[in-house]
Design an enzyme around this catalytic site. Structure first.
Site, PDB file in Angstrom:
ATOM      1  N   ASP A  95     124.945  29.891  94.652  1.00  0.00           N
ATOM      2  CA  ASP A  95     125.842  28.781  94.962  1.00  0.00           C
ATOM      3  C   ASP A  95     125.877  27.698  93.901  1.00  0.00           C
ATOM      4  O   ASP A  95     126.175  26.541  94.185  1.00  0.00           O
ATOM      5  CB  ASP A  95     125.389  28.166  96.296  1.00  0.00           C
ATOM      6  CG  ASP A  95     123.882  27.952  96.336  1.00  0.00           C
ATOM      7  OD1 ASP A  95     123.291  27.784  95.255  1.00  0.00           O
ATOM      8  OD2 ASP A  95     123.299  27.962  97.431  1.00  0.00           O
ATOM      9  N   GLU A 135     123.437  37.282  97.375  1.00  0.00           N
ATOM     10  CA  GLU A 135     122.953  36.187  98.229  1.00  0.00           C
ATOM     11  C   GLU A 135     124.141  35.494  98.913  1.00  0.00           C
ATOM     12  O   GLU A 135     124.307  34.274  98.883  1.00  0.00           O
ATOM     13  CB  GLU A 135     122.106  35.168  97.450  1.00  0.00           C
ATOM     14  CG  GLU A 135     121.248  34.262  98.331  1.00  0.00           C
ATOM     15  CD  GLU A 135     120.473  33.224  97.520  1.00  0.00           C
ATOM     16  OE1 GLU A 135     121.040  32.170  97.184  1.00  0.00           O
ATOM     17  OE2 GLU A 135     119.298  33.489  97.233  1.00  0.00           O
ATOM     18  N   GLU A 168     126.178  22.784  96.824  1.00  0.00           N
ATOM     19  CA  GLU A 168     125.995  24.232  96.997  1.00  0.00           C
ATOM     20  C   GLU A 168     126.686  24.796  98.226  1.00  0.00           C
ATOM     21  O   GLU A 168     127.200  25.924  98.201  1.00  0.00           O
ATOM     22  CB  GLU A 168     124.502  24.565  97.035  1.00  0.00           C
ATOM     23  CG  GLU A 168     123.774  24.391  95.704  1.00  0.00           C
ATOM     24  CD  GLU A 168     123.347  22.959  95.416  1.00  0.00           C
ATOM     25  OE1 GLU A 168     123.585  22.070  96.279  1.00  0.00           O
ATOM     26  OE2 GLU A 168     122.789  22.698  94.330  1.00  0.00           O
ATOM     27  N   HIS A 208     114.278  18.858  93.378  1.00  0.00           N
ATOM     28  CA  HIS A 208     115.385  18.671  92.434  1.00  0.00           C
ATOM     29  C   HIS A 208     116.754  18.477  93.072  1.00  0.00           C
ATOM     30  O   HIS A 208     117.741  18.294  92.368  1.00  0.00           O
ATOM     31  CB  HIS A 208     115.491  19.875  91.491  1.00  0.00           C
ATOM     32  CG  HIS A 208     115.985  21.133  92.160  1.00  0.00           C
ATOM     33  ND1 HIS A 208     117.320  21.387  92.366  1.00  0.00           N
ATOM     34  CD2 HIS A 208     115.329  22.173  92.691  1.00  0.00           C
ATOM     35  CE1 HIS A 208     117.448  22.547  92.991  1.00  0.00           C
ATOM     36  NE2 HIS A 208     116.261  23.041  93.200  1.00  0.00           N
ATOM     37  N   ARG A 239     120.293  17.494  94.343  1.00  0.00           N
ATOM     38  CA  ARG A 239     121.170  16.361  94.019  1.00  0.00           C
ATOM     39  C   ARG A 239     121.340  15.401  95.196  1.00  0.00           C
ATOM     40  O   ARG A 239     121.418  14.192  94.997  1.00  0.00           O
ATOM     41  CB  ARG A 239     122.555  16.867  93.591  1.00  0.00           C
ATOM     42  CG  ARG A 239     122.651  17.226  92.121  1.00  0.00           C
ATOM     43  CD  ARG A 239     124.032  17.722  91.749  1.00  0.00           C
ATOM     44  NE  ARG A 239     124.008  18.367  90.439  1.00  0.00           N
ATOM     45  CZ  ARG A 239     124.441  17.806  89.310  1.00  0.00           C
ATOM     46  NH1 ARG A 239     124.982  16.610  89.321  1.00  0.00           N
ATOM     47  NH2 ARG A 239     124.370  18.441  88.164  1.00  0.00           N
ATOM     48  N   HIS A 243     111.119  19.271  87.412  1.00  0.00           N
ATOM     49  CA  HIS A 243     112.443  19.749  86.995  1.00  0.00           C
ATOM     50  C   HIS A 243     112.949  18.893  85.829  1.00  0.00           C
ATOM     51  O   HIS A 243     112.662  17.695  85.772  1.00  0.00           O
ATOM     52  CB  HIS A 243     113.382  19.640  88.203  1.00  0.00           C
ATOM     53  CG  HIS A 243     114.682  20.372  88.058  1.00  0.00           C
ATOM     54  ND1 HIS A 243     115.697  19.918  87.256  1.00  0.00           N
ATOM     55  CD2 HIS A 243     115.139  21.519  88.619  1.00  0.00           C
ATOM     56  CE1 HIS A 243     116.733  20.758  87.340  1.00  0.00           C
ATOM     57  NE2 HIS A 243     116.402  21.743  88.166  1.00  0.00           N
TER      58      HIS A 243
HETATM   59  C1  UD1 Z   1     121.378  23.266  89.350  1.00  0.00           C
HETATM   60  C2  UD1 Z   1     122.310  23.767  90.461  1.00  0.00           C
HETATM   61  C3  UD1 Z   1     121.552  23.881  91.775  1.00  0.00           C
HETATM   62  C4  UD1 Z   1     120.282  24.677  91.614  1.00  0.00           C
HETATM   63  C5  UD1 Z   1     119.443  24.108  90.483  1.00  0.00           C
HETATM   64  C6  UD1 Z   1     118.230  24.953  90.251  1.00  0.00           C
HETATM   65  C7  UD1 Z   1     124.692  23.153  90.401  1.00  0.00           C
HETATM   66  C8  UD1 Z   1     125.696  22.112  90.695  1.00  0.00           C
HETATM   67  N1  UD1 Z   1     123.416  22.816  90.656  1.00  0.00           N
HETATM   68  O1  UD1 Z   1     121.028  21.926  89.670  1.00  0.00           O
HETATM   69  O2  UD1 Z   1     122.388  24.497  92.737  1.00  0.00           O
HETATM   70  O3  UD1 Z   1     119.561  24.619  92.824  1.00  0.00           O
HETATM   71  O4  UD1 Z   1     120.238  24.079  89.281  1.00  0.00           O
HETATM   72  O5  UD1 Z   1     117.280  24.314  89.468  1.00  0.00           O
HETATM   73  O6  UD1 Z   1     125.029  24.210  89.949  1.00  0.00           O
HETATM   74  N2  UD1 Z   1     118.249  20.072  82.414  1.00  0.00           N
HETATM   75  C9  UD1 Z   1     117.643  20.275  81.178  1.00  0.00           C
HETATM   76  N3  UD1 Z   1     117.182  21.528  80.897  1.00  0.00           N
HETATM   77  C10 UD1 Z   1     117.272  22.581  81.744  1.00  0.00           C
HETATM   78  C11 UD1 Z   1     117.869  22.356  83.000  1.00  0.00           C
HETATM   79  C12 UD1 Z   1     118.370  21.099  83.297  1.00  0.00           C
HETATM   80  O7  UD1 Z   1     117.514  19.368  80.387  1.00  0.00           O
HETATM   81  O8  UD1 Z   1     116.810  23.676  81.420  1.00  0.00           O
HETATM   82  C13 UD1 Z   1     118.769  18.720  82.736  1.00  0.00           C
HETATM   83  C14 UD1 Z   1     120.015  18.354  81.919  1.00  0.00           C
HETATM   84  O9  UD1 Z   1     120.005  16.982  81.652  1.00  0.00           O
HETATM   85  C15 UD1 Z   1     121.149  18.711  82.881  1.00  0.00           C
HETATM   86  C16 UD1 Z   1     120.528  18.281  84.196  1.00  0.00           C
HETATM   87  O10 UD1 Z   1     119.167  18.689  84.118  1.00  0.00           O
HETATM   88  O11 UD1 Z   1     122.344  18.028  82.600  1.00  0.00           O
HETATM   89  C17 UD1 Z   1     121.183  18.843  85.427  1.00  0.00           C
HETATM   90  O12 UD1 Z   1     121.339  20.264  85.361  1.00  0.00           O
HETATM   91  P1  UD1 Z   1     122.394  20.945  86.397  1.00  0.00           P
HETATM   92  O13 UD1 Z   1     122.339  22.420  86.207  1.00  0.00           O
HETATM   93  O14 UD1 Z   1     123.724  20.280  86.280  1.00  0.00           O
HETATM   94  O15 UD1 Z   1     121.857  20.541  87.808  1.00  0.00           O
HETATM   95  P2  UD1 Z   1     120.522  20.902  88.568  1.00  0.00           P
HETATM   96  O16 UD1 Z   1     120.143  19.684  89.322  1.00  0.00           O
HETATM   97  O17 UD1 Z   1     119.563  21.532  87.646  1.00  0.00           O
HETATM   98  N1  UDP Z   2     110.243  28.218  89.587  1.00  0.00           N
HETATM   99  C1  UDP Z   2     109.671  28.464  88.328  1.00  0.00           C
HETATM  100  N2  UDP Z   2     109.041  27.442  87.709  1.00  0.00           N
HETATM  101  C2  UDP Z   2     108.933  26.200  88.233  1.00  0.00           C
HETATM  102  C3  UDP Z   2     109.544  25.945  89.500  1.00  0.00           C
HETATM  103  C4  UDP Z   2     110.190  26.978  90.140  1.00  0.00           C
HETATM  104  O1  UDP Z   2     109.736  29.590  87.822  1.00  0.00           O
HETATM  105  O2  UDP Z   2     108.329  25.322  87.595  1.00  0.00           O
HETATM  106  C5  UDP Z   2     110.979  29.310  90.249  1.00  0.00           C
HETATM  107  C6  UDP Z   2     110.600  29.604  91.690  1.00  0.00           C
HETATM  108  O3  UDP Z   2     109.599  30.596  91.728  1.00  0.00           O
HETATM  109  C7  UDP Z   2     111.898  30.071  92.302  1.00  0.00           C
HETATM  110  C8  UDP Z   2     112.966  29.350  91.485  1.00  0.00           C
HETATM  111  O4  UDP Z   2     112.327  28.898  90.298  1.00  0.00           O
HETATM  112  O5  UDP Z   2     112.088  31.466  92.125  1.00  0.00           O
HETATM  113  C9  UDP Z   2     113.561  28.202  92.246  1.00  0.00           C
HETATM  114  O6  UDP Z   2     114.350  27.454  91.393  1.00  0.00           O
HETATM  115  P1  UDP Z   2     114.843  25.997  91.775  1.00  0.00           P
HETATM  116  O7  UDP Z   2     113.913  25.401  92.760  1.00  0.00           O
HETATM  117  O8  UDP Z   2     115.069  25.284  90.486  1.00  0.00           O
HETATM  118  O9  UDP Z   2     116.280  26.258  92.400  1.00  0.00           O
HETATM  119  P2  UDP Z   2     116.782  26.631  93.886  1.00  0.00           P
HETATM  120  O10 UDP Z   2     116.078  27.870  94.308  1.00  0.00           O
HETATM  121  O11 UDP Z   2     116.509  25.449  94.758  1.00  0.00           O
HETATM  122  O12 UDP Z   2     118.252  26.825  93.690  1.00  0.00           O
END
Ligand code: UD1
Ligand code: UDP
Length: 372
Positions: free
Chosen positions: A97, A119, A133, A214, A216, A246
């Site tokens: 999602d 999923e 999501e 993490h 939003r 995160h």
């Molecule tokens: C995203 C997904 C969420 C998922 C989550 C898993 C959307 C809208 N959100 O949220 O559904 O649960 O990922 O973790 O698709 N950033 C980094 N490096 C990284 C990752 C993130 O610097 O490797 C920082 C950046 O500033 C980026 C911000 O995190 O702009 C947000 O990343 P984004 O993918 O937009 O949202 P998440 O909160 O990570």
């Molecule tokens: N995970 C990881 N390293 C971390 C935190 C989480 O590998 O430091 C893995 C965890 O085992 C799970 C996935 O990341 O499989 C969950 O990701 P996240 O919580 O970012 O996203 P969500 O599942 O909420 O979309």
């Protein structure tokens, strides 16, 4: 002729849940497998690609610091569209999602390319929990031709939305395939998960609590409350908290400001998957708002307190391994202390169940793609 499958993903959880499928497709002569990563996450995605040995054919590298949903969506939609025009696959596979998954499905729909949704059918019933999501997965559900529901509950939700029942299949969740895969790799080479040893030594004699956060919809007040709860739990001298933070700046700023410098709180960088599996193993309990962790913890019999108001994964709650505690600091602290101080309450939750699959989901999905 072999079918061409384009698997599209961009964030850490999608990569974890899709690498088993990519491995299975690559080993099956019925398919030509192509992988497009969007780079919605950069560092956290690359950690998974490296561990799983997945080499993308396309990398859109879209991530920008503190990206907004609309600008991210625009970059994703145009970027994935160009890849689809170049590849012309028979199927596009998306997972879950995220913005990447929603744009992958939409770009495919615009070209009348069939979409397989891995999923499928998770619903909280509330479009702002989790946000965005819940809306993303509903949008994907209206366009997909194959709905791979992890559980009967998810399949029922799709039937309740009048999705064609012939396109809905209960496959289990590929996260369990991923967990089995990484557990086997750690058994072969324990050193790939050995990096927590310093914390294990430093916190010897204390019970470990693993934390992730993490979402939003929790930014601002919710994150502050979670940080406040962790600070209060850390006042106990019989626990230590390991919190891989995160990379989203909205999470990091709050956690650093509230928790840096506490002796028994390890605020660390995101762990790669083997190390996170090790954290699940050594933790007495998990505090999380993550979707994936709600699925992994029941499989391992690890009590998980879910810091959200609702969940689209009721199976963990029904199995007794997960409990919703919301984002009220007092409630999080009280529920954590209950598990730490009441052995019966702890034992009642610490039982392994497998509501999310048996580790063979990727093969089931691949067989559906071959038949479809
Ligand atoms: C995203 C997904 C969420 C998922 C989550 C898993 C959307 C809208 N959100 O949220 O559904 O649960 O990922 O973790 O698709 N950033 C980094 N490096 C990284 C990752 C993130 O610097 O490797 C920082 C950046 O500033 C980026 C911000 O995190 O702009 C947000 O990343 P984004 O993918 O937009 O949202 P998440 O909160 O990570
Ligand atoms: N995970 C990881 N390293 C971390 C935190 C989480 O590998 O430091 C893995 C965890 O085992 C799970 C996935 O990341 O499989 C969950 O990701 P996240 O919580 O970012 O996203 P969500 O599942 O909420 O979309």
């Amino acid at each position: 002729m072999a079918r061409k499958i384009l698997t599209v993903f961009g964030t850490r959880p999608e990569a974890i849940k899709l690498f088993p499928l990519v491995h299975t497709l690559e080993g099956d002569a019925r398919f030509v497998s192509r992988v497009c990563v969007t780079g919605q996450h950069r560092g956290m995605l690359d950690q998974v690609l490296q561990i799983a040995g997945v080499a993308p054919d396309h990398d859109l590298d879209v991530m920008q610091p503190d990206q907004s949903l609309d600008a991210l969506t625009a970059r994703l939609l145009t970027g994935i569209g160009q890849v689809l025009d170049a590849e012309r696959p028979d199927w596009v596979v998306v997972q879950g999602d995220t913005a990447t998954a929603m744009c992958g499905a939409l770009a495919a729909y615009y070209r009348k390319i069939r979409v397989a949704h891995v999923e499928a059918g998770l619903r909280s019933g509330h479009i702002y929990h989790p946000w965005p999501e819940e809306a993303n997965r509903k949008i994907i559900g209206t366009m997909a031709h194959l709905h791979c529901a992890p559980t009967d509950t998810a399949a029922d939700a799709l039937r309740g939305e009048n999705v064609d029942p012939a396109t809905i299949h209960v496959t289990g969740n590929t996260v369990i395939d991923a967990l089995h895969w990484v557990t086997a790799r750690i058994r072969e080479r324990p050193e790939i998960a050995g990096g927590l040893a310093q914390w294990e030594t430093r916190f010897a004699g204390r019970r470990i609590i693993g934390v992730t956060s993490h979402r939003r919809e929790n930014f601002g007040e919710g994150m502050q409350a979670i940080a406040g709860a962790i600070r209060r739990i850390a006042a106990r001298d019989d626990v230590a908290l390991i919190f891989p933070v995160h990379l989203n700046p909205h999470v990091r700023q709050v956690m650093q400001a509230e928790l840096a410098g506490l002796d028994n709180v390890a605020l660390i960088e995101p762990l790669d998957y083997p190390h996170f599996a090790r954290l699940l193993d050594i933790a007495t309990l998990m505090l999380t708002d993550s979707g994936g962790v709600q699925e992994e913890a029941p499989a391992l019999g690890k009590p998980v307190l879910v810091m959200r108001e609702t969940t689209e994964r009721p199976e963990g709650i029904a199995a007794g391994t997960a409990r919703l505690v919301g984002t009220d600091a007092a409630r999080i602290v009280a529920e954590t202390c209950r598990l730490l101080d009441d052995a019966d309450a702890y034992a009642a939750m610490a039982r392994a169940h497998n509501p999310f699959g048996d580790g063979t989901s990727a093969q089931r999905i691949v067989d559906l793609l071959a038949a479809g």
